[in-house]
Structures are given as structure tokens and as C-alpha cells.
Design a protein around this motif. Structure first.
Motif, short mmCIF file in Angstrom:
data_model
loop_
_atom_site.label_atom_id
_atom_site.label_comp_id
_atom_site.label_asym_id
_atom_site.label_seq_id
_atom_site.Cartn_x
_atom_site.Cartn_y
_atom_site.Cartn_z
N GLY A 1 0.75 -1.31 -0.13
CA GLY A 1 0.07 -0.10 -0.01
C GLY A 1 1.04 1.16 -0.01
O GLY A 1 0.52 2.21 -0.72
N ALA A 2 1.94 1.11 0.84
CA ALA A 2 2.74 2.48 0.79
C ALA A 2 3.43 2.83 -0.54
O ALA A 2 3.78 3.88 -0.90
CB ALA A 2 3.78 2.45 1.93
N ALA A 3 3.75 1.52 -1.18
CA ALA A 3 4.35 1.71 -2.56
C ALA A 3 3.47 2.15 -3.72
O ALA A 3 3.56 3.09 -4.37
CB ALA A 3 5.09 0.31 -3.03
N ALA A 4 2.27 1.64 -3.42
CA ALA A 4 1.08 2.07 -4.37
C ALA A 4 0.91 3.57 -4.19
O ALA A 4 0.99 4.44 -5.20
CB ALA A 4 -0.21 1.28 -4.27
N VAL A 5 0.66 4.25 -2.92
CA VAL A 5 0.43 5.47 -2.74
C VAL A 5 1.68 6.51 -3.19
O VAL A 5 1.40 7.46 -3.65
CB VAL A 5 0.17 5.68 -1.19
CG1 VAL A 5 0.10 7.21 -0.93
CG2 VAL A 5 -1.13 5.10 -0.80
N SER A 6 2.89 6.04 -2.85
CA SER A 6 4.06 6.88 -3.15
C SER A 6 4.14 7.12 -4.75
O SER A 6 4.39 8.21 -5.34
CB SER A 6 5.25 6.06 -2.76
OG SER A 6 6.58 6.94 -3.18
N LEU A 7 3.85 5.89 -5.42
CA LEU A 7 4.07 5.87 -6.86
C LEU A 7 3.03 6.54 -7.59
O LEU A 7 3.20 7.45 -8.48
CB LEU A 7 4.19 4.42 -7.22
CG LEU A 7 5.56 3.70 -7.15
CD1 LEU A 7 5.27 2.24 -7.29
CD2 LEU A 7 6.69 4.28 -8.07
N LEU A 8 1.80 6.49 -7.08
CA LEU A 8 0.78 7.06 -7.90
C LEU A 8 0.78 8.54 -7.46
O LEU A 8 0.23 9.46 -8.52
CB LEU A 8 -0.71 6.38 -7.33
CG LEU A 8 -1.03 4.94 -7.95
CD1 LEU A 8 -2.14 4.43 -7.39
CD2 LEU A 8 -0.96 5.11 -9.47
N LEU B 1 10.16 -0.59 -5.04
CA LEU B 1 8.95 0.12 -5.52
C LEU B 1 8.80 1.29 -4.84
O LEU B 1 8.53 2.53 -5.49
CB LEU B 1 7.77 -0.78 -5.83
CG LEU B 1 8.01 -1.75 -6.87
CD1 LEU B 1 6.79 -2.66 -6.92
CD2 LEU B 1 8.28 -1.32 -8.16
N LEU B 2 8.53 1.46 -3.65
CA LEU B 2 8.49 2.66 -2.65
C LEU B 2 9.41 3.58 -2.93
O LEU B 2 9.10 4.70 -2.79
CB LEU B 2 8.26 2.04 -1.22
CG LEU B 2 8.19 3.15 -0.08
CD1 LEU B 2 6.86 3.81 -0.31
CD2 LEU B 2 8.31 2.59 1.35
N LEU B 3 10.55 3.07 -2.91
CA LEU B 3 11.73 4.09 -3.13
C LEU B 3 11.88 4.62 -4.43
O LEU B 3 12.63 5.57 -4.70
CB LEU B 3 13.09 3.53 -2.50
CG LEU B 3 13.01 3.18 -0.99
CD1 LEU B 3 14.34 2.56 -0.66
CD2 LEU B 3 12.76 4.36 -0.15
N ALA B 4 11.42 3.87 -5.54
CA ALA B 4 11.76 4.42 -6.86
C ALA B 4 11.23 5.83 -7.20
O ALA B 4 12.12 6.53 -7.67
CB ALA B 4 11.04 3.48 -7.92
N PRO B 5 10.28 6.50 -6.72
CA PRO B 5 9.93 7.68 -7.30
C PRO B 5 10.78 8.75 -6.42
O PRO B 5 11.00 9.92 -7.04
CB PRO B 5 8.51 7.79 -7.09
CG PRO B 5 8.18 6.96 -5.92
CD PRO B 5 8.91 5.64 -6.29
N TRP B 6 11.26 8.40 -5.28
CA TRP B 6 11.92 9.41 -4.43
C TRP B 6 13.66 9.43 -4.58
O TRP B 6 14.07 10.46 -4.16
CB TRP B 6 11.62 9.02 -3.10
CG TRP B 6 10.18 8.96 -2.84
CD1 TRP B 6 9.11 7.95 -2.77
CD2 TRP B 6 9.51 10.18 -2.56
NE1 TRP B 6 7.90 8.45 -2.42
CE2 TRP B 6 8.05 9.72 -2.48
CE3 TRP B 6 9.61 11.57 -2.27
CZ2 TRP B 6 6.96 10.61 -2.36
CZ3 TRP B 6 8.74 12.37 -2.38
CH2 TRP B 6 7.29 11.93 -1.97
N THR B 7 14.06 8.52 -5.13
CA THR B 7 15.29 8.46 -5.45
C THR B 7 15.88 9.51 -6.57
O THR B 7 16.81 10.05 -6.77
CB THR B 7 15.98 7.12 -5.75
OG1 THR B 7 15.21 6.49 -6.87
CG2 THR B 7 15.95 6.05 -4.76
N GLY B 8 14.62 9.59 -7.63
CA GLY B 8 14.92 10.59 -8.66
C GLY B 8 15.80 9.90 -9.66
O GLY B 8 16.65 9.01 -9.38
N PRO B 9 15.92 10.51 -10.91
CA PRO B 9 16.53 10.11 -12.10
C PRO B 9 18.12 10.57 -11.69
O PRO B 9 18.38 11.47 -10.78
CB PRO B 9 15.94 10.72 -13.25
CG PRO B 9 15.42 12.10 -12.71
CD PRO B 9 14.73 11.65 -11.34
N ALA B 10 19.04 10.01 -12.54
CA ALA B 10 20.53 10.56 -12.23
C ALA B 10 20.66 11.92 -12.65
O ALA B 10 19.97 12.42 -13.60
CB ALA B 10 21.49 9.73 -13.09
#
Length: 949
Positions: A49-56, A256-265
Motif C-alpha cells: 500500500g505504501a508503495a502504491a500511494v508513493s508511486l501514484l 518500488l516504494l523508493l523508486a520515485p523518491w530516489t529521482g533520476p540521475a
């Protein structure tokens, strides 16, 4: 949380902290046995659930940028689609995990598919779609066939490895049918296919998005490994409560939870114009599908070795399913290799075609194209090279380039060539060119001539993996060099005579003086053709050009080979003479100048059917005569001093030539320092004359003219005087500069008005005296001359018959038409005309009856010889008698001795003037003299009074 604290805490810290807390709690709960399967299931629900909320939530941001404001490397939000699909996968997993938790830990099995299992499968599909979303998919069917083959081979190889290593034994122990056991392996098989199918998209992720792609691929891999572990534990009959696969699933969800928060290079924003060549603009920067390369073959080879080893040592041999999988994979791999061979053959043909195009291009251009090895030995030469340098292939191939380069250029070329190779010792990139070296040098042709060239050298690699070579493209610059020489010749030579021009001569003088700092042995001779202007005026400029060309040939033929003859300008020539610095230097230079004068003056110039005779004025200047030469002593010769010395030398030669022209031409003059001083003084006088005229520094003096029989003053001659402060400037010093500068016209007008005003006043006082004023040719030729004289007479009230204009003989002879015409107009007004300095040879005695003359004034040189020179005495007597016979009034000038006065009275000369009679004086003294003269006549009647003076 306050705003200040929010600014101090990095936004990425929150999801990382949440993930860390969830992971720590899960680990502690697993170790302590909190809640058993229920705790694990609900922990998985929370993480999903945390991963879904973060990504969406990240996918819904309008700019697609994380909360920390880090710039998105992929303009246009290409990775928002990935986050959206990752979020859908996490949400689907959340629903599946929630269903499993509510059903009290439902175990995943293909034999009993449930609703949560469907959510799990959809989560895997959505995760793979998230990896494919930012990739630009190819449209070529062949690419997709190769992709399917690589994926199949890779999946079959992994399946065979898993079966032989793990699942084969479990299959024999389970006693299940093949179809039932295959259903048990459904999740691992799907996971393997997804892992192999997604790998090309992850490898081709765009720069800046690779970290996000690998995080998604890592989550997929963790879930796949977890499914394999779960299947193994279940088939092995183990306790699912202690299944370690849950930690792998939780790790995948945390990725998946951390994917949008690490940001692109991080990547700098490049403007569209600055995008490197071969890259798309930022808004078009998408990934591409890249084949896994050697990965399928490597996995297949490992599987084959593993199967072979297990077949030798195992008890059961190969099961039919494994044989089918391995055989089909081998067939697909063979087909794939056949395709690769066809592609390789097509590439080889393309490279060969490129080589043929390269050779055709090199053969069709005029530039010489050479291919050399790294030791600069020729291996290939184009037809242009053979044609330009006239070599045969056998003469050029296998020959080092150093043998063709001029020895003077070779060291420089070797230095830059070595530096060029040292910059990148690895050589060229396969199949291409690298940075080029451009260098100019001379190349020897087959006939031994040296041709100027410009070459471009690049590293070059062939088609068959041969070592790097050198591509040399050489352009023949012979025509360009010839054009440059022609331009230089036209720049520094005279087009009419072919001689060097003034610029070349000046540079040549500086060059010679730089080799002779003392100036010894260096001289310049300047030559001017006398009367050349008349040739242009009478016969035209074409005739003048022929004369100049002939004069140039005569000069060139009569100087030494080391001497430089140049056309200075117009009808002037200059010769630079170099002689040994000894006592004979001056004599040899003067002899050369005399010889040049003779060759230019002796023979007439042939212009058509006419013969034109001209003379020349020649001036000589020696180096070392210029000002400051002695004071310089042994000081070093600087460029500035050298330019000044050369300029002074040429100026002195020109001054000497001008002096020869002043003295009548047809002669040679050697420069003397006073010539320069005279010129400077004349220039200063010209400047001072303007100021003197404005400040009224001039004055008019009068010299009386008396009747020699009665001693009565009959007239006065107006003379101009210049008082510069308390110093009187002699007339012979400033009359010439005034005439040259054109000031004589306004100055003469001022003298005329002042003299007429004074004499008119005397005449109003009952003294019948006349006025004589001298006029030059320039004054008479000035516009409105007649009107200005008439205006002066009318302004001052002087009767015209009281004014006498004195002119020299040459004024009446040279340009007689205009000058005589104007003088006749004045004579018609009543003004009288006198010839000044008569007898100097300009006017023939026969002209006296034709010229409008009233008075002749005998030149002082004749009067000076009276009583001492019988010839001059006879000539004077003849002039007096001639004037009397023609009805002209004769005035003798320059009477300074009593015997001259007595002889003139005896000859019957009516009038005279001179220092014996009266010196030039101011108007007040003249007035006193006249008053005394009048009183004396009144007392003595007709008895002559003694002459004043």
C-alpha cells in the motif's frame, strides 16, 4: 511540523525512513515470531500500500518532479508512465496481499488459483509494462523475431538449469503427473519469461532513467526469486511459516516504494542546439530496446554443460521434457546464429560497398589521397596522387612519406606528426576517422620539382579488423602559390614600367640599411624628367606612358645587378646604390648619377613618328648624411630608428633632386644639410606668412625714381617689407614661399591698395608723382585680376595713368596670350606697363614693338658693369638708345656709384633709381624728401639739385 523544520529535513528522508522502519519491524517480528503468518501477510499489505500511494502520487505531479525539486532529466515526464504502471502493480499486489491476509494466509499455488493470485499475476504484468513504457519500440518485424528468439532461449536455458539442479529431484519424489507438476511450476515459469523478456528494455533505458529502470527490474527479480523459493519449499514439504521468500517480496515492494523518491540521475539541462551529435533533443530522449547480446548464448551454454554433466553422473538421465526444451532451444539458437550470419554478411557487403565508394570518390577528386601505415609508408595512392605528382604506382607504393617531403620542412612535419600520434596512441576507432592534423609542406614530384601542398592526416581503420592506418589527403597549392606571387608582384611593382614601386623601394632601403648600420656604401639617386608634364599636355598620357617605359629601360640597363631601380611616382624614379664603403664610394655614385643623366637626356624618346627630347634632374643622398646619424654612434639599430633613417635618406635624395630642378634642371645635385634646413624654413615661413597677414605685420616702403637730368622725384616704387617682431625678414626669403603657397595674391592686393592710397594723398597735396607696383605671373593669372586693380584705383582715387605695373620678361613671353590680354585691358584703362629687369634674355628685342609696354627698366647687372666692363657699357648704351627710338621710357636700376650716374646721364638715360639716388624708405620720409625737393626747385628755378642719398 513547522515550515522551518520542513525546509531542514530533505523530502527523500521521509519515504526512506518509512521503508527502513517497515523493514526493521518486519525483521524483528520475524525473529520474535510476532503473529506468525498473519503478521507477515499484513506487513506485506502495508508495504504494497505504501508503495502504491508513493508511486501514484508522484505520477500525478504536473511536472513529474519529486518533492525535493530535483530536475527531471527526461523532459516531458517519460518516466511518469513508468511510475504510474509501477503504482498500478503495487496497488494490484496490495489487493492480492489484502485478500490473502483476510483469507488467513492463503498459500499461492497454480493448482488452486484464487482471486488474490489473479491480482499477483496482474501486478507482474503491470511491472513489466512499466519497464517497457519509456522505451521507443521498434517497428521492424525482424527485430521482434530476434527478441522473441533471445527470450525463448534464455528462458529455456534457465528452466533447464532449474530443473536439473532443483526441480527434477522434487518431481521424482512427488509422484505427480507431468501436467500437475508443470502447473506447480507455473509461477516460476512466468517469472523467468518476464525476467528474460524485460532485460532488453532495462539495458536500453535512456540516460538519467537507468537507475529507475534497474530498481523496477530489481523488484521484479526479487518477486521472481521469492516465487521460486516458495514453490521449492512447498514441493519439498517444508513449513511455509518459516519461508524466507517473504523477505524477498518485501524487499521488492520497498524498491518500488523508493523508486520515485530516489529521482533520476542528475544530468545538466542542455539547450536544443547543444545536444551532442547522435543524441535526440531532451523532449525526444527515449530509451531503445537492446538485445541481451551474449547473455542467452551464455546461459544456454551453461545449461548444456550442466545437462551433460548431470547426464553422465546422474541416475535417471534426461527426462523427455528436458530433451524437448533443450532441443527446441538449440534449434532456435541455430536459427538465431543463421540470422546473425546473414546480418554479418550484409554488414560486410555494406562495408565493402563503402570501401568501393571511398575509392571511387578518391579517384574522382583532384586531391591526392594516400593510405599509409602508422610508420607513414604509402600503401595506397589514388589516381589523383599519381596524376598530380606524375609517379607510377610502383614508384609510390611502399615508399616512406619522408622521402617525398622537402628536407627543410621535414623536421617541422615530424614534430607535429609525433605530437598528433601521441595525443591518442590507441589509434582510430573501428571503421572511422578521428581528429585530423592539417599541415603544409613541399612535396617532390617525379620530375624533381617541389610543389607546395596542404595535407590533412587522419587515423583510419579498414574493413577487416586491420590495425589503424593513416589517411592522407593532399591538395596541390601550386596555382594558389603562383597567384599569391602574382598578387605580391602587382602589389610591389609598377604596372606600366615593370619596375618595383615606392612601397618595395622603401622596404628595400630599410632592409639594406639593417645590414649596414653605419650607412657606409649605401646611397639613393632620385631622377625626375624635366618637361614631362608638357608631353602629357601636348601629346596625351599614352605618349607620356611610352616615355616613362623607355626611361625605365634606360635606367635599368645602366645600373649594377645589385642596385634597385624603382618608379617613385609620376615621372620620378629612384635608384638604391650599394658600393664598398671606401673613398671611391662618393665618386662612383656621382659618376653613376652623371651616366643616368646622360642616358636620359642624350637620345630623344621615340613616340610614334615623333622624337621628344627631355632632360633630367638628378639628386644624390648618402646614408649617414641624415640628421642624427653621427649622434647615434654605436647605438643599437631599433626598428623605429631604422624606419626614420630610411625615411630621412629618401627624403634627402628627393630634396637634392628638387634642388637640381630649381636650378634649371639637366644637372646633378648632391644633398647637403642646408637643403633640408631651407625646406623647413620655407615651410615655417609659409605658416608664419598666414599669421603675419592676419596680424598686419607687413609694411609698404617706397623707393624714389628720379629724373636723372633734374634730380626731380618723378615716381616711387612700392616695396613689401615684413617685420617679424623687431626683425626684418629679407624679401628674397619670403617672396618665394608666398608665391608657392598662393598668399601672394591677397598680399599683392593689399600692397596695391595701401600704395595707391598713400600716393593718391600725395597727389592731392599737389605733388604729381607716379606709382610703380610689381606683379607676378600668379597674380596676373588670378581670377578677376583686372577688376581688382580697377577697384583699388576707384577706392583710393588714384588716376589710372599714375599707376605703372611692373612685370618680369617671362610673364609676357610664357603664356603670353592670357597674360598680355589682361595687361592690354588695364592699359586700355590708362594703366602703364613696365618690363622689370630688362635684358636677362627672355624677351627678344623684336618683341618690344609688339608688346604693350611703356617703360623698360634696365637690370642692375648691366648698371653694375658701367665704367668697368666695356661690353656691359655698350649693351646699356644700346638699350637706352633702343628705348628712345621706340618711344619707351628707360629707367636704370641699381645706381650705386657716382661714375655710373655720370655715364647714364651721358647716354641720355632719362630716369634712374638706386641706393645712390635714394634708399627704400617709409612714407613719412618720402614725403619729407619730396617737400625738400619742391622747396629747392622753387628757390633755384631750373638748376638741378644735388641727388639725395
Amino acid at each position: 511540523m513547522s515550515g522551518d523544520y520542513a525546509r531542514r529535513v530533505p523530502p527523500r528522508a521521509l519515504p526512506v525512513a518509512m521503508a527502513a522502519v517497515v523493514g526493521v519491524l518486519y525483521a524483528i517480528g520475524s525473529l520474535l515470531g510476532w503473529g506468525g503468518r498473519a503478521f507477515i501477510a499484513w506487513a506485506e499489505v502495508g508495504a504494497a500500500g505504501a508503495a502504491a500511494v508513493s508511486l501514484l502520487l508522484s505520477a500525478r505531479r504536473p511536472d513529474g518532479i519529486p518533492a525535493d525539486g530535483a530536475p527531471d532529466a527526461l523532459s516531458g515526464g517519460l518516466w511518469r508512465a513508468s511510475w504510474r504502471w509501477y503504482g498500478i502493480a503495487a496497488a494490484s499486489w496490495f489487493l492480492g496481499a489484502l485478500g490473502s491476509a483476510l483469507s488467513d494466509g492463503h498459500a499461492r499455488s497454480a493448482l488452486s488459483l484464487s482471486v488474490p493470485d489473479l491480482f499477483y499475476l496482474f501486478a507482474l504484468v503491470a511491472l513489466v509494462v512499466g519497464l517497457v513504457a519509456p522505451i521507443r519500440l521498434p517497428r521492424d518485424t525482424g527485430v521482434w523475431l530476434r527478441y522473441a528468439a533471445d527470450t525463448y532461449v534464455c528462458a529455456c536455458a534457465l528452466f533447464v538449469l532449474g530443473w536439473v539442479a532443483v526441480f527434477g529431484t522434487l518431481y521424482h519424489r512427488s509422484g505427480e503427473s507431468p501436467s500437475a507438476f508443470l502447473l506447480e511450476l507455473l509461477y516460476p515459469l512466468i517469472d523467468i519469461v518476464f525476467i528474460c523478456g524485460a532485460l532488453p528494455f532495462v539495458l536500453g533505458a535512456a540516460r538519467g532513467g537507468r537507475r529507475l529502470a534497474w530498481m523496477g527490474y530489481g523488484a521484479l527479480t526479487a518477486i521472481a526469486v521469492a516465487d521460486i523459493v516458495t514453490t521449492f519449499v512447498r514441493l519439498d514439504g517444508g513449513d511455509q511459516a518459516g519461508d524466507p521468500s517473504d523477505i524477498l517480496r518485501l524487499a521488492g515492494l520497498l524498491l518500488l516504494l523508493l523508486a520515485p523518491w530516489t529521482g533520476p540521475a542528475a544530468e545538466p539541462d542542455l539547450p536544443v542546439d547543444d545536444v551532442p551529435e547522435g543524441e535526440a533533443a531532451p523532449e525526444e530522449r527515449c530509451g531503445r530496446m537492446i538485445g541481451p547480446g551474449l547473455a542467452p548464448a551464455a546461459v544456454a551454454a551453461a545449461a548444456g554443460l550442466f545437462i551433460a554433466g548431470h547426464s553422465v553422473t546422474g541416475e535417471n538421465g534426461l527426462e523427455p521434457g528436458i530433451s524437448i526444451a533443450a532441443g527446441s532451444a538449440a534449434l532456435v539458437l541455430i536459427a538465431r546464429l543463421a540470422g546473425l550470419l546473414r546480418e554479418n554478411d550484409a554488414l560486410r557487403r555494406a562495408v565493402v560497398t563503402g570501401e568501393e565508394h571511398f575509392r571511387a570518390l578518391s579517384e574522382s577528386i583532384n586531391d591526392a589521397v594516400l593510405i599509409c601505415d602508422m610508420d607513414a609508408t604509402v600503401q595506397y595512392a589514388s589516381a589523383g596522387a599519381l596524376r598530380t605528382y606524375r609517379y607510377t604506382p610502383d614508384e609510390l607504393l611502399g615508399r616512406p612519406l619522408s622521402e617525398l617531403i622537402h628536407p627543410e620542412d621535414l623536421p617541422r612535419v615530424q614534430d607535429v606528426f609525433t605530437e598528433f600520434l601521441d595525443d591518442d596512441p590507441s589509434g582510430a576507432r573501428p571503421g572511422g576517422l578521428q581528429d585530423a592534423l592539417r599541415v603544409s609542406f613541399r612535396v617532390r614530384a617525379a620530375d624533381g620539382t617541389w610543389l607546395p601542398t596542404e595535407s590533412t592526416i587522419s587515423r583510419y581503420s579498414g574493413t577487416d579488423g586491420a590495425p589503424a592506418r593513416l589517411l592522407v589527403t593532399t591538395r596541390d597549392l601550386s596555382e594558389q602559390a603562383a597567384l599569391q606571387r602574382q598578387v605580391a608582384h602587382l602589389t610591389f611593382h609598377d604596372g606600366l614600367t615593370g619596375l618595383p614601386n615606392r612601397s618595395y623601394f622603401e622596404e628595400r632601403v630599410r632592409e639594406v640599411l639593417s645590414r649596414h648600420p653605419s650607412g657606409g656604401g649605401v646611397a639613393v639617386v632620385f631622377v625626375d624628367l624635366d618637361g614631362f608634364t608638357a608631353v602629357n599636355d601636348s601629346d596625351g598620357h599614352a605618349a607620356g606612358d611610352q616615355v616613362l617605359a623607355q626611361a625605365a629601360r634606360r635606367l635599368r640597363a645602366n645600373v649594377q645587378a645589385d642596385d634597385t631601380v624603382a618608379r617613385w611616382g609620376g615621372d620620378e624614379f629612384a635608384v638604391l646604390v650599394q658600393l664598398p664603403p671606401d673613398d671611391r664610394e662618393t665618386r662612383a655614385t656621382v659618376e653613376l648619377a652623371g651616366r643616368l643623366l646622360r642616358v636620359l637626356s642624350a637620345d630623344p624618346y621615340q613616340v610614334g613618328d615623333k622624337h621628344i627630347v627631355l632632360t633630367a634632374s638628378v639628386g644624390i643622398a648618402f646614408a649617414g648624411d641624415e640628421e642624427g646619424a653621427e649622434s647615434a654612434g654605436g647605438a643599437p639599430v631599433t626598428a623605429r630608428r631604422l624606419r626614420r633613417t630610411a625615411a630621412d635618406l629618401m627624403r634627402n635624395g628627393d630634396l637634392a633632386m628638387a634642388r637640381a630642378k630649381e636650378l634649371g634642371g639637366g644637372r646633378v645635385e648632391v644633398y647637403a644639410p642646408h637643403m633640408h634646413a631651407d625646406v623647413v624654413r620655407r615651410l615655417e615661413l609659409g605658416s608664419d606668412l598666414q599669421r603675419a597677414l592676419a596680424e598686419e605685420q607687413f609694411a609698404v616702403e617706397f623707393q624714389p625714381v628720379v629724373d636723372l637730368a633734374t634730380s626731380r622725384v618723378t615716381g616711387v616704387e612700392a616695396l613689401l617689407r615684413w617685420w617679424r617682431g623687431s626683425e626684418a625678414v629679407p624679401p628674397e626669403e619670403f617672396i618665394g614661399p608666398a608665391e608657392e603657397s598662393g598668399l601672394m595674391v591677397p598680399l599683392g592686393g593689399w600692397v596695391l591698395r595701401e600704395a595707391c592710397r598713400e600716393v593718391a594723398r600725395w597727389r592731392r597735396d599737389s605733388w604729381a608723382v607716379g606709382l610703380s607696383v610689381n606683379f607676378t605671373a600668379r597674380q596676373i593669372a588670378a581670377p578677376r585680376f583686372v577688376e581688382s586693380v580697377a577697384a583699388a584705383l576707384e577706392e583710393t582715387g588714384l588716376p589710372p595713368h599714375a599707376l605703372t605695373l611692373e612685370v618680369r620678361e617671362e610673364v609676357l613671353v610664357e603664356d603670353a596670350g592670357q597674360n598680355v590680354e589682361r595687361l592690354v585691358e588695364l592699359r586700355d584703362l590708362g594703366v602703364r606697363l613696365a618690363i622689370d629687369d630688362f635684358g636677362t634674355g627672355y624677351a627678344s628685342l623684336a618683341y618690344l614693338g609688339q608688346l604693350p609696354v611703356d617703360i623698360i627698366k634696365i637690370d642692375p647687372s648691366f648698371v653694375a658693369g658701367l665704367g668697368s666692363d666695356e661690353t656691359l657699357t655698350l649693351l646699356t648704351r644700346t638699350i637706352v638708345r633702343l628705348g628712345s627710338d621706340l618711344g619707351l621710357t628707360v629707367v636704370a636700376e641699381g645706381i650705386e656709384r657716382p661714375e655710373q650716374l655720370e655715364l647714364l646721364r651721358e647716354m641720355g638715360c632719362p630716369r634712374g633709381q638706386g641706393f645712390l639716388v635714394a634708399r627704400p624708405m617709409a612714407a613719412e620720409r618720402v614725403e619729407s624728401l619730396v617737400r625738400t625737393n619742391l622747396e629747392g626747385r622753387a628757390l633755384s628755378g631750373d638748376v638741378p639739385l644735388p641727388l639725395p642719398g
